[in-house]
Design an enzyme around this catalytic site. Structure first.
Site, PDB file in Angstrom:
ATOM      1  N   SER A  40       1.036  -1.237   0.034  1.00 33.99           N
ATOM      2  CA  SER A  40      -0.111   0.216   0.000  1.00 33.99           C
ATOM      3  C   SER A  40       0.746   1.197   0.000  1.00 33.99           C
ATOM      4  O   SER A  40       1.840   1.186   0.492  1.00 33.99           O
ATOM      5  CB  SER A  40      -0.804   0.051   1.134  1.00 33.99           C
ATOM      6  OG  SER A  40      -1.901  -1.026   1.338  1.00 33.99           O
ATOM      7  N   ILE A  70      -6.285   8.293   2.150  1.00 35.88           N
ATOM      8  CA  ILE A  70      -6.473   7.418   1.038  1.00 35.88           C
ATOM      9  C   ILE A  70      -5.479   6.225   1.027  1.00 35.88           C
ATOM     10  O   ILE A  70      -4.053   6.660   0.758  1.00 35.88           O
ATOM     11  CB  ILE A  70      -6.816   8.190  -0.070  1.00 35.88           C
ATOM     12  CG1 ILE A  70      -7.907   9.210  -0.049  1.00 35.88           C
ATOM     13  CG2 ILE A  70      -7.102   7.275  -1.196  1.00 35.88           C
ATOM     14  CD1 ILE A  70      -9.191   8.685   0.300  1.00 35.88           C
ATOM     15  N   GLU A  71      -5.813   4.947   1.295  1.00 40.85           N
ATOM     16  CA  GLU A  71      -4.600   3.874   1.064  1.00 40.85           C
ATOM     17  C   GLU A  71      -5.020   3.279  -0.474  1.00 40.85           C
ATOM     18  O   GLU A  71      -6.154   3.086  -0.838  1.00 40.85           O
ATOM     19  CB  GLU A  71      -4.851   2.961   2.020  1.00 40.85           C
ATOM     20  CG  GLU A  71      -3.939   1.622   2.029  1.00 40.85           C
ATOM     21  CD  GLU A  71      -4.414   0.637   3.153  1.00 40.85           C
ATOM     22  OE1 GLU A  71      -3.545  -0.232   3.059  1.00 40.85           O
ATOM     23  OE2 GLU A  71      -5.024   0.754   3.931  1.00 40.85           O
ATOM     24  N   ILE A  72      -4.017   3.326  -1.310  1.00 40.24           N
ATOM     25  CA  ILE A  72      -3.936   2.568  -2.505  1.00 40.24           C
ATOM     26  C   ILE A  72      -3.406   1.327  -2.293  1.00 40.24           C
ATOM     27  O   ILE A  72      -1.814   1.473  -2.271  1.00 40.24           O
ATOM     28  CB  ILE A  72      -3.767   3.447  -3.495  1.00 40.24           C
ATOM     29  CG1 ILE A  72      -4.533   4.961  -3.425  1.00 40.24           C
ATOM     30  CG2 ILE A  72      -3.813   2.871  -4.947  1.00 40.24           C
ATOM     31  CD1 ILE A  72      -4.132   5.915  -4.392  1.00 40.24           C
TER      32      ILE A  72
END
Length: 134
Positions: free
Chosen positions: A113, A124-126
């Site tokens: 992540s 916001i974690e991607i």
């Protein structure tokens, strides 16, 4: 009883910056629809089979959360691109990475992540599952 998430509602204090972040940086599609009480034109950001309905702080639609507050969300999205390409896209848009890439545990296994903040300071974690290429 619960099968999936259909949509979430994000309250923003910066509507145009919020739309630009989710549409231009993260690649979501802006759509309008009629809903709420009373029915009015609304906006949502669509991705995959889900969407984020938008509320503007102080102009929320009924029904709504008891304390709708910009910057109170902590969301994790699964990327369709390899994480190095995600990082490159974020950097191309001038989005600072708060943390990562780091190993985490997602709903379905191990993920890598990166964390960023949207214009309202939501975290916001991607992520990308480790069993996916890239």
């Amino acid at each position: 009883m619960i099968a999936s998430i259909d949509h979430i509602v994000l309250t923003t204090a910066h509507l145009q910056d919020c739309i630009a972040f989710y549409r231009d940086v993260l690649g979501m599609t802006l759509e309008t629809f009629v809903g709420g009480t009373p029915p009015v034109e609304r906006m949502a950001l669509k991705f995959g089979l889900q969407k984020i309905n938008l509320h503007v702080k102080g102009k929320e639609f009924e029904p709504k959360a008891s304390l709708p507050t910009p910057g109170s969300l902590d969301l994790c999205f699964v990327a369709s691109l390899p994480l190095p390409e995600v990082i490159q896209q974020l950097q191309a848009h001038g989005v600072s990475i708060v943390e990562g890439p780091v190993a985490r545990t997602g709903a379905n296994g191990k993920i890598m992540s990166v964390y960023v903040r949207d214009p309202d300071q939501n975290l916001i974690e991607i992520s990308r599952y480790q069993d996916q290429a890239g």
